[in-house]
Design an enzyme around this catalytic site. Structure first.
Site: not given
Ligand code: NAD
Length: 353
Positions: A86, A214, A17, A89, A189, A134-136, A162-163, A159
């Protein structure tokens, strides 16, 4: 708020994202300085940003949000005015096998970032700390209804716990220290640049390679799906128009059972790959359910729609089609991210998020 040149720190900008948010801000706002801070875990990939890497308003800093001194240096070097956070983990299954990694990055990392902003910024009125969640955090809707911004938190996985904790810290800093903050809680997303451990890219990857698909349990779990570029657009709208201290839910008004998504992907991939209808469905394999698997998430995104005028721009089938085309046309990207850190595990299990 004073009009000062914005220097926006976007954390996790090399991830799925984050890369779309960074691209949107770099291209749409040449007058802003955009600083992408990311430590490049398995999920972070600078190839996601190749279109904008030479832009004069774009900067990259390889820093872990757990390193306080690294954060302070970046704030000083770039005179950071605002944060869009953003980095996290993000994968539920990894949180089940290694919860502590989620506590560290998602909770302690967020508090480090809050502390750095709190110390570095002098007049909080001039700054904004925008936390992406997140909505979770709302838990599972097993009997109908929708998540509202007022729904009580009830996280069920390491997860989401933690969020939820990081969201509480952001609110606590707003209440205690008067930092100007915003929080958005978004549904699942999908789209380009998503690491193929999550449902949609994993299925595309496996269908293409004739590997098993799976599906957890009976595939009855329901998620709301949003095209990632629409999430980036929502973040832009909330950053510029959101009321500080508020929370906004973001969703696609688009609920699907996992099994129906897998079947849709099979159908579309058969068409695109010129295979006999029904070929890819034969790859579906039901596997033991995820521990504590939430049954249904459904978001009510009417507040952001009514108050800020945002709504999704893409219909799901169109977004899925674009997503499949992107993965089929970016074999090199897939090869790069699936070598090294990618493990055989992810060809054998899929995960909705
Ligand atoms: N993917 C989804 O569907 C979704 C939906 C709602 C919210 N979110 C939230 O959006 C955000 C981004 O999600 P995503 O799916 O793009 O995640 P992602 O796992 O694709 O990307 C996470 C990024 O954070 C970086 N990162 C992780 N730990 C780090 C640290 N300690 N220091 C610096 N950088 C670090 C990683 O290198 C990576 O580039 C997250 O906070 C997630 O909780 C995701």
């Amino acid at each position: 708020m004073k009009t000062m040149k914005k220097s926006i720190l976007i954390t996790g900008g090399a991830g799925f994202i984050g890369s779309h948010v960074v691209k949107l801000f770099v291209e749409k706002y040449p007058e802003y300085s955009i600083v992408n801070l990311d430590c490049l875990t398995y999920a972070g990939n600078l190839e996601n940003l190749k279109e904008i890497e030479g832009a004069s308003n774009y900067h990259f800093e390889k820093v872990n949000i757990l390193e306080e001194t690294g954060l302070v240096e970046v704030f000083e070097k770039h005179a950071i005015t605002d944060v869009i956070h953003l980095a996290a983990e993000s994968h539920v299954d990894r949180s089940i096998t290694d919860p502590l990694a989620f506590v560290k990055t998602n909770i302690i990392g967020t508090v480090n970032l809050l502390n750095t902003a709190k110390t570095f910024w002098k007049n909080y009125e001039d700054h904004l700390f925008f936390h992406i969640s997140t909505d979770e955090v709302y838990g599972s809707l097993d009997d109908g209804g929708f998540f509202l911004e007022t729904t009580a938190y009830d996280p069920q996985s390491p997860y989401s716990a933690s969020k939820a904790s990081s969201d509480h810290f952001v609110r606590a800093y707003a209440n205690t220290y008067k930092l100007r903050t915003l929080i958005t809680n978004c549904s699942n997303n999908y789209g380009p640049n998503q690491f193929p451990e999550k449902l949609i890219p994993l299925c595309i990857h496996n269908i293409k390679n004739n590997k098993p698909l799976p599906v957890y349990g009976k595939g009855e779990n329901v998620r709301d799906w949003l095209y990632v570029v629409d999430h980036a657009r929502a973040i832009d709208v909330v950053f510029h128009q959101g009321v500080a201290g508020e929370t906004y839910n973001i969703g696609g008004f688009n609920e699907w059972k996992n099994i129906d998504i897998v079947r849709l992907l099979c159908k579309k991939m058969d068409e695109k790959l010129g295979r006999e209808p029904g070929t890819s469905e034969k790859l579906i394999t039901f596997v033991k359910d995820r521990a504590g698997h939430d049954l249904r998430y459904a978001i009510d995104a009417s507040k952001i729609q009514k108050e800020l005028g945002w709504e999704p721009s893409l219909q799901f089938e169109e977004g899925i089609s674009k997503t499949i085309d992107w993965y089929l046309n970016n074999e090199e990207w897939l090869k790069n991210v699936t070598s090294g850190a990618y493990q055989q595990y992810y060809t054998e299990h899929y995960h909705s998020r």
